[in-house]
Design a protein around this motif. Structure first.
Motif, PDB file in Angstrom:
ATOM      1  N   ARG A 120       0.836  -1.209   0.000  1.00 34.41           N
ATOM      2  CA  ARG A 120       0.000   0.000   0.000  1.00 34.41           C
ATOM      3  C   ARG A 120       0.867   1.253   0.000  1.00 34.41           C
ATOM      4  N   ARG A 121       1.932   1.233   0.799  1.00 36.55           N
ATOM      5  CA  ARG A 121       2.777   2.414   0.935  1.00 36.55           C
ATOM      6  C   ARG A 121       3.760   2.580  -0.228  1.00 36.55           C
ATOM      7  N   HIS A 122       4.337   1.482  -0.704  1.00 40.54           N
ATOM      8  CA  HIS A 122       5.477   1.568  -1.609  1.00 40.54           C
ATOM      9  C   HIS A 122       5.296   0.799  -2.915  1.00 40.54           C
ATOM     10  N   GLY A 123       4.135   0.176  -3.103  1.00 39.59           N
ATOM     11  CA  GLY A 123       3.961  -0.712  -4.247  1.00 39.59           C
ATOM     12  C   GLY A 123       4.216  -0.048  -5.581  1.00 39.59           C
ATOM     13  N   ALA A 124       3.736   1.171  -5.773  1.00 41.88           N
ATOM     14  CA  ALA A 124       3.910   1.854  -7.054  1.00 41.88           C
ATOM     15  C   ALA A 124       5.383   2.113  -7.328  1.00 41.88           C
ATOM     16  N   PHE A 125       6.131   2.520  -6.296  1.00 38.47           N
ATOM     17  CA  PHE A 125       7.560   2.782  -6.476  1.00 38.47           C
ATOM     18  C   PHE A 125       8.310   1.500  -6.799  1.00 38.47           C
ATOM     19  N   VAL A 126       8.008   0.431  -6.067  1.00 43.53           N
ATOM     20  CA  VAL A 126       8.692  -0.841  -6.299  1.00 43.53           C
ATOM     21  C   VAL A 126       8.457  -1.326  -7.721  1.00 43.53           C
ATOM     22  N   GLU A 127       7.220  -1.250  -8.170  1.00 44.86           N
ATOM     23  CA  GLU A 127       6.890  -1.730  -9.518  1.00 44.86           C
ATOM     24  C   GLU A 127       7.596  -0.922 -10.593  1.00 44.86           C
ATOM     25  N   ALA A 128       7.729   0.373 -10.370  1.00 50.11           N
ATOM     26  CA  ALA A 128       8.286   1.250 -11.403  1.00 50.11           C
ATOM     27  C   ALA A 128       9.804   1.302 -11.391  1.00 50.11           C
ATOM     28  N   ASN A 129      10.429   1.023 -10.233  1.00 53.51           N
ATOM     29  CA  ASN A 129      11.852   1.326 -10.105  1.00 53.51           C
ATOM     30  C   ASN A 129      12.745   0.154  -9.710  1.00 53.51           C
ATOM     31  N   LEU A 130      12.185  -0.929  -9.178  1.00 57.46           N
ATOM     32  CA  LEU A 130      13.021  -2.012  -8.685  1.00 57.46           C
ATOM     33  C   LEU A 130      12.788  -3.288  -9.487  1.00 57.46           C
ATOM     34  N   ARG A 131      13.809  -4.136  -9.527  1.00 62.42           N
ATOM     35  CA  ARG A 131      13.657  -5.439 -10.171  1.00 62.42           C
ATOM     36  C   ARG A 131      13.281  -6.454  -9.085  1.00 62.42           C
ATOM     37  N   ARG A 132      11.990  -6.533  -8.817  1.00 65.84           N
ATOM     38  CA  ARG A 132      11.483  -7.489  -7.831  1.00 65.84           C
ATOM     39  C   ARG A 132      10.332  -8.234  -8.489  1.00 65.84           C
ATOM     40  N   ARG A 190      26.004  -7.634   4.738  1.00 60.52           N
ATOM     41  CA  ARG A 190      26.477  -6.260   4.592  1.00 60.52           C
ATOM     42  C   ARG A 190      27.634  -6.227   3.596  1.00 60.52           C
ATOM     43  N   GLU A 191      27.256  -6.123   2.330  1.00 55.76           N
ATOM     44  CA  GLU A 191      28.218  -6.042   1.247  1.00 55.76           C
ATOM     45  C   GLU A 191      27.860  -4.866   0.338  1.00 55.76           C
ATOM     46  N   LEU A 192      28.852  -4.405  -0.422  1.00 58.06           N
ATOM     47  CA  LEU A 192      28.585  -3.361  -1.406  1.00 58.06           C
ATOM     48  C   LEU A 192      27.571  -3.855  -2.436  1.00 58.06           C
ATOM     49  N   PRO A 193      26.803  -2.950  -3.022  1.00 52.99           N
ATOM     50  CA  PRO A 193      25.803  -3.367  -4.014  1.00 52.99           C
ATOM     51  C   PRO A 193      26.427  -4.136  -5.166  1.00 52.99           C
ATOM     52  N   LEU A 194      25.648  -5.044  -5.742  1.00 53.89           N
ATOM     53  CA  LEU A 194      26.106  -5.814  -6.893  1.00 53.89           C
ATOM     54  C   LEU A 194      26.112  -4.977  -8.165  1.00 53.89           C
ATOM     55  N   GLY A 195      25.356  -3.900  -8.172  1.00 62.71           N
ATOM     56  CA  GLY A 195      25.238  -3.028  -9.335  1.00 62.71           C
ATOM     57  C   GLY A 195      24.177  -1.981  -9.063  1.00 62.71           C
ATOM     58  N   TYR A 196      23.839  -1.199 -10.071  1.00 58.17           N
ATOM     59  CA  TYR A 196      22.922  -0.087  -9.840  1.00 58.17           C
ATOM     60  C   TYR A 196      21.505  -0.559  -9.487  1.00 58.17           C
ATOM     61  N   ILE A 197      21.098  -1.737  -9.965  1.00 55.88           N
ATOM     62  CA  ILE A 197      19.752  -2.233  -9.645  1.00 55.88           C
ATOM     63  C   ILE A 197      19.664  -2.610  -8.164  1.00 55.88           C
ATOM     64  N   ASN A 198      20.662  -3.334  -7.685  1.00 56.55           N
ATOM     65  CA  ASN A 198      20.710  -3.690  -6.266  1.00 56.55           C
ATOM     66  C   ASN A 198      20.856  -2.443  -5.395  1.00 56.55           C
ATOM     67  N   ARG A 209      18.872   1.505  -1.399  1.00 52.86           N
ATOM     68  CA  ARG A 209      18.565   2.891  -1.020  1.00 52.86           C
ATOM     69  C   ARG A 209      17.089   3.039  -0.667  1.00 52.86           C
ATOM     70  N   HIS A 210      16.227   2.360  -1.411  1.00 45.30           N
ATOM     71  CA  HIS A 210      14.793   2.459  -1.105  1.00 45.30           C
ATOM     72  C   HIS A 210      14.458   1.745   0.201  1.00 45.30           C
ATOM     73  N   CYS A 211      14.932   0.523   0.352  1.00 43.63           N
ATOM     74  CA  CYS A 211      14.504  -0.306   1.489  1.00 43.63           C
ATOM     75  C   CYS A 211      15.236   0.034   2.789  1.00 43.63           C
ATOM     76  N   LEU A 212      16.535   0.264   2.708  1.00 47.49           N
ATOM     77  CA  LEU A 212      17.348   0.420   3.915  1.00 47.49           C
ATOM     78  C   LEU A 212      17.899   1.826   4.096  1.00 47.49           C
ATOM     79  N   GLY A 213      17.916   2.629   3.050  1.00 40.25           N
ATOM     80  CA  GLY A 213      18.300   4.020   3.174  1.00 40.25           C
ATOM     81  C   GLY A 213      19.751   4.293   2.824  1.00 40.25           C
ATOM     82  N   ASP A 214      20.038   5.566   2.539  1.00 45.51           N
ATOM     83  CA  ASP A 214      21.400   5.975   2.201  1.00 45.51           C
ATOM     84  C   ASP A 214      22.371   5.697   3.338  1.00 45.51           C
TER      85      ASP A 214
END
Length: 291
Positions: free
Chosen positions: A113-125, A267-275, A280-285
């Motif tokens: 409800r809160r984040h579904g539109a963002f997840v669908e448009a911006n994340l590979r999930r 706790r590892e560096l991102p695998l790439g820009y998608i990860n 950044r969305h889920c856990l924050g900067d």
């Protein structure tokens, strides 16, 4: 206070991290605060229960003939619900099923409800806001399925799979024969039970009250997990230590002794820009800056 540790891959070296892995854990809330949280999200409509908790002997929790329903552990359930919300979890893999399935599904619905539109448009999930529960006991799956409120049913997918004795790197343990083909960012380990496991290795099985659960599934899957993945182990301290001794990647580990819960965070560096976008969305900067 229990301490968090970091483990370097391959070397097995542990370093004291000084601070808890998961901040502001709901299990440290007072009874009044837990009650307020339950009321805020109307969780008593999600978890159907009437009656009082029953007294249990040390053997009841490992007795295959014990058939009394377990009382909902509200500190545990509130903890899970809060973690799924605050981490903006998208996909859950649960070993076992029960009241936890209901409250985590409720939290996933709220995340959608809160984040579904963002997840669908911006994340590979590709399994967004889904909970996949795997269990070797069909009766538990059926009971949990019957308890799920209609509006949450679309978020939950059940998978029945047998569990067998096996080896991991020569160590005797257990393994589900089939798992859902998903990429979870949150994993809850509360299964399997000891007595439904089939087979034995050199005469050893978990089918005795003095044995301990020893699931190896997460070890075999470890290389597939995305940075930021959180594993929560409910009790099962021997199993948590087995995981900790055999994990190879950059995990932080925290044992909440009071709540009897173990946390492993990748706790590892991102695998790439998608990860990175997901982190950044889920856990924050701040999470990325702390690496």
């Amino acid at each position: 206070m229990p301490q968090a540790f970091h483990k370097s891959p391959h070397t097995g070296v542990t370093e004291n991290m000084n601070t808890p892995l998961v901040d502001e854990q709901p299990n440290i809330l007072s009874e009044q605060e837990i009650a307020a949280y339950i009321e805020q999200y109307d969780l008593k409509k999600v978890v159907p229960w009437s009656g009082e908790p029953s007294d249990m002997s040390p053997n009841d929790s490992v007795d295959p003939n014990y058939n009394q329903p377990f009382y909902p552990d509200w500190p545990d359930l509130v903890r899970l619900h809060s973690l799924v919300l605050t981490r903006k979890v998208t996909t859950i893999l649960e070993f076992g099923c029960g009241y936890s399935t209901l409250v985590m599904a409720h939290a996933l619905a709220e995340n959608q409800r809160r984040h579904g539109a963002f997840v669908e448009a911006n994340l590979r999930r590709n399994n967004p806001h889904e909970l996949h529960a795997v269990d070797d006991e069909e009766s538990y799956i059926q009971l949990t399925r019957e308890r799920i409120p209609e509006q949450l049913a679309k978020h939950v997918h059940f998978h029945h799979a047998q569990v067998a004795m096996t080896r991991f790197n020569g160590r005797i343990c257990t393994e589900y024969e089939r798992l859902p083909n998903i990429c979870p960012d949150f994993i809850y380990l509360d299964g399997p039970g000891q007595f439904s496991v089939v087979g034995e290795i050199n005469g050893i099985s978990t089918r005795t009250r003095d044995r301990l659960p020893m699931a190896s599934d997460l070890l075999a899957m470890e290389h597939f997990f995305l940075p930021g993945t959180l594993i929560v182990v409910d009790g099962r301290t021997a199993n948590a230590r087995f995981l900790w001794a055999n994990f190879q990647r950059e995990w932080d580990y925290y044992h909440d002794e009071e709540g009897d819960v173990h946390y492993f965070e990748l706790r590892e560096l991102p695998l790439g820009y998608i990860n990175e976008a997901q982190l950044r969305h889920c856990l924050g900067d701040g999470w990325l800056e702390s690496l």
